[in-house]
Design a protein around this motif. Structure first.
Motif, short mmCIF file in Angstrom:
data_model
loop_
_atom_site.label_atom_id
_atom_site.label_comp_id
_atom_site.label_asym_id
_atom_site.label_seq_id
_atom_site.Cartn_x
_atom_site.Cartn_y
_atom_site.Cartn_z
N ASP A 110 3.91 7.13 3.04
CA ASP A 110 4.39 5.84 3.58
C ASP A 110 4.11 4.74 2.56
O ASP A 110 3.14 4.82 1.79
N MET A 111 4.98 3.76 2.56
CA MET A 111 4.73 2.55 1.78
C MET A 111 4.67 1.41 2.79
O MET A 111 5.60 1.23 3.58
N VAL B 194 10.08 3.42 -6.80
CA VAL B 194 9.79 3.55 -5.37
C VAL B 194 9.31 2.21 -4.81
O VAL B 194 9.79 1.73 -3.78
N ILE B 195 8.40 1.55 -5.53
CA ILE B 195 7.89 0.26 -5.06
C ILE B 195 9.02 -0.76 -4.99
O ILE B 195 9.09 -1.56 -4.06
N GLU C 36 0.83 -1.20 0.00
CA GLU C 36 0.00 0.00 0.00
C GLU C 36 0.86 1.26 0.00
O GLU C 36 1.80 1.38 0.79
N LEU C 37 0.53 2.17 -0.92
CA LEU C 37 1.18 3.48 -0.93
C LEU C 37 0.20 4.47 -0.33
O LEU C 37 -0.98 4.48 -0.68
N LYS C 38 0.71 5.29 0.60
CA LYS C 38 -0.15 6.28 1.25
C LYS C 38 0.43 7.67 1.02
O LYS C 38 1.49 8.00 1.56
N ILE D 272 2.12 9.11 -1.22
CA ILE D 272 3.56 9.13 -1.55
C ILE D 272 3.89 10.34 -2.42
O ILE D 272 3.23 10.59 -3.43
N MET E 161 7.18 5.56 -9.86
CA MET E 161 6.42 4.73 -8.93
C MET E 161 6.99 3.32 -8.87
O MET E 161 7.13 2.74 -7.79
N LYS F 244 7.27 12.25 -4.31
CA LYS F 244 8.66 12.14 -4.71
C LYS F 244 8.97 13.31 -5.63
O LYS F 244 8.37 13.45 -6.70
N TYR G 175 11.17 7.57 -1.35
CA TYR G 175 10.12 8.58 -1.43
C TYR G 175 10.45 9.70 -0.45
O TYR G 175 11.22 9.51 0.49
N SER H 47 -1.81 7.46 -3.60
CA SER H 47 -2.36 6.51 -2.63
C SER H 47 -3.01 5.37 -3.40
O SER H 47 -3.90 5.60 -4.22
#
Ligand code: ADP
Ligand code: ADP
Length: 231
Positions: free
Chosen positions: A61-62, A50-51, A3-5, A7, A47, A9, A57, A25
């Protein structure tokens, strides 16, 4: 599982700040095949990076399997990259002077695994992508589609939970692209697959979910085949 919240960058070059990800998100499930579409420069590769833990980031939060990455140390990121992530690129990124099996073994960063066990797992990964008979060749003896299969085998070598693909069919003709998409779709039955593509037709045909980016934000998130059952 991922889950990306919110994010964000940003890239600063001189006086210019580019919002590569501007408050993203999104939550992903295991066994999901997600295609990422959007114009060049909209943040798709950022993205994916980042993942994949290749880029930090700046805020947000991830969360991975319920665990926030805010407090991750370098060693946690290393473990995450090595154990949870497989990357596939448009240009295959194979080492030309190494044999196919050696290229696949390069994907295995596991410590404490014997030489024989690495070889066995690499063969298994090559069998998975239909190339076991070619394992002693060099990359330049293979077609583009075969090279991409080797790259996929390398990404699978550590048995990652998440497979990240950046335009995996970008260098392939349409018939070969379809074969690679079928392989990736099959892999999504056991992994989360996130694929950046410039090909909306392939995305609609094969992916479970299509996410569109524009200017660092998600502007659309849809499921083209909601009814398709997973075996
Ligand atoms: P896409 O993959 O959708 O083409 P990117 O994620 O590569 O988009 O890029 C998003 C934005 O961030 C673009 O404006 C790009 O120029 C910028 N960008 C990406 N990487 C960098 C970098 N390393 N330094 C500066 N700007 C970058
Ligand atoms: P794509 O469109 O396939 O995402 P790009 O050409 O946008 O590829 O980016 C390729 C690489 O260059 C990426 O790793 C990205 O981080 C980097 N990059 C993109 N834009 C910039 C930029 N303005 N400055 C520096 N690096 C960049």
């Amino acid at each position: 599982m991922l889950e990306l919240k919110e994010i964000k960058k940003y890239y600063k070059v001189g006086d210019t700040t580019t919002k590569a990800l501007d408050g993203v998100s999104v939550a992903f499930r295991k066994q999901e095949f997600v295609a990422i579409l959007g114009p060049s420069g909209s943040g798709k590769t950022t993205m994916l990076n980042v993942i994949g833990g290749l880029d930090n980031y700046d805020s947000g939060d991830m969360v991975i399997n319920g665990k926030s990455t805010k407090t991750f140390k370098d060693s946690d990121w290393d473990a995450y990259r090595n154990n949870s992530i497989g990357f596939v690129f448009q240009s295959y990124n194979l080492i030309s002077h190494l044999g196919i099996i050696d290229n696949v073994e390069l994907g295995m960063t596991l410590s404490g695994v014997s030489r024989e066990e690495k070889k066995r797992r690499a063969e298994e990964a090559l069998e998975r992508v239909g190339l076991k008979d070619h394992m002693h060749k060099k990359p330049n003896q293979l077609s583009g589609g075969q090279m991409q299969r080797v790259a996929i085998a390398r990404a699978l070598a550590n048995d990652p939970e998440i497979l990240l693909c950046d335009e995996p069919t970008g260098a392939l003709d349409s018939e070969t692209s379809v074969q690679i998409m079928e392989l990736i779709q099959e892999l999504s039955r056991e992994k989360l697959v996130i694929m950046v593509t410039h090909n909306p037709e392939l995305a609609t045909q094969y992916a479970d979910r299509i996410i569109e980016f524009s200017d660092g934000q998600i502007v659309n998130d849809s499921h083209p085949h909601k009814e398709r059952p997973k075996p």
